[in-house]
Scaffold this active site. Structure first.
Site, mmCIF file in Angstrom:
data_model
loop_
_atom_site.group_PDB
_atom_site.id
_atom_site.type_symbol
_atom_site.label_atom_id
_atom_site.label_comp_id
_atom_site.label_asym_id
_atom_site.label_seq_id
_atom_site.Cartn_x
_atom_site.Cartn_y
_atom_site.Cartn_z
ATOM 1 C CG HIS A 1 -8.845 73.521 -31.070
ATOM 2 N ND1 HIS A 1 -8.992 72.437 -31.904
ATOM 3 C CD2 HIS A 1 -8.845 73.013 -29.806
ATOM 4 C CE1 HIS A 1 -9.069 71.323 -31.200
ATOM 5 N NE2 HIS A 1 -8.994 71.651 -29.907
ATOM 6 C CB CYS B 1 -10.210 71.695 -26.862
ATOM 7 S SG CYS B 1 -8.695 72.075 -25.949
#
Length: 315
Positions: free
Chosen positions: A116, A132
């Site tokens: 992301h 992440c």
């Protein structure tokens, strides 16, 4: 350089260009096969296209070694403008940025770990996340536009060698056959996960054409021509679902190979007794359209198929 040497060099260059022009270069992104490698040690993301490194991006990974999981995973859901704790997507306070590419870890729905954006661009290239993978805005937009659901993601902390060494079981393999819906109403999703978006619903008894398979999911083609994924437990096989193999034992494949011997024979059929179509020089890179036990299949610009022995090339 003597005139004789110069003449010989020019002749070789022209011959190489003529040989290169014989082969078909894929023009459509739809035919491309993508793979992702993420190296936690160097904080680099490598995007492979047809077996070769196509793009390299700096990323941020977990603050500690245990936060970002290692192994091979499947990209199962793509979300444009993801919200985060009641903060809308794209807002300056949203740490996810504009895009989310979620991958499934231990059977989850792709909403826990993802690739992301970030509202802290200075963190790119460092160990900064809670697990992440953060990517800069422009690179993320490019990556999001290129890779489809079903793309395999290999994460490790070793040495990158410009070769994707993840587990191919987490990638979509070409397949053919038919399946029939065996529940009242089956959800067809955008990716191979219950967390992917529902793009259609199909009634009991409807037969669907299979175009691929990844673990417990079939990739199918709908009546409108679009592709989606359906869970294998809610359908039954009408005809055997297999990776297509032609009469010569050649399966569909993609990627690139390079000639590693001084001269390699390109043949009309996958046999050492088949007619030689062309002699190929060392270093020539070719696009693969099929693969057997001992042979690669190549498509020439004329549309004709040709074959080269695996002992004369490398992936």
């Amino acid at each position: 350089m003597s005139f004789t040497r110069l003449k010989g060099w020019i002749t070789s260059l022209v011959a190489f260009a003529m040989i290169f022009s014989l082969f078909q270069i894929p023009a459509s992104a739809a035919t491309n096969s993508y793979q992702i490698e993420i190296n936690k040690k160097t904080n680099k993301l490598y995007l492979y296209k047809n077996g070769s490194v196509f793009k390299t991006y700096s990323v941020a990974t977990g603050r500690t070694a245990d936060l970002t999981p290692e192994g091979t995973f499947t990209l199962v859901v793509k979300i444009n403008m993801p919200g985060w704790k009641n903060i809308p997507g794209g807002h300056p306070d949203n740490p996810l940025g504009e895009k989310w590419l979620g991958f499934s870890v231990k059977g989850d729905n792709g909403r826990t770990y993802g690739i992301h954006g970030t509202n802290n661009p200075s963190s790119i290239g460092t160990n900064a996340s809670s697990g992440c993978i953060r990517v800069g805005k422009e690179n993320l937009r490019e990556l999001y536009s290129l890779v489809p659901e079903g793309t395999p993601i290999w994460i490790h902390s070793g040495t990158s060698t410009n070769k994707w060494n993840g587990n191919p079981d987490y990638a979509v393999s070409p397949a053919s056959g038919k399946v029939k819906v065996s529940v009242n109403l089956a959800n067809v999703r955008s990716g191979p996960s219950q967390g992917a978006f529902i793009i259609s619903q199909v009634k009991n008894g409807v037969t669907l054409d299979v175009t691929g398979k990844v673990r417990d999911w079939y990739r199918i083609r709908l009546s409108n021509g679009k592709e989606g994924y359906i869970f294998s437990e809610i359908v039954t096989k009408v005809s055997n679902v297999t990776t297509p193999v032609n009469q010569d034992g050649i399966r569909p494949a993609s990627g690139t190979i390079k000639v590693t011997v001084s001269v390699a024979n390109l043949r009309a059929n996958p046999s050492t007794s088949a007619a030689i179509i062309q002699k190929l020089p060392k270093g020539l890179v070719l696009n693969v359209t099929g693969e057997g036990k001992e042979w690669y299949q190549i498509k020439m610009r004329s549309g004709a198929l040709a074959y080269i022995h695996k002992s004369t090339v490398s992936r």
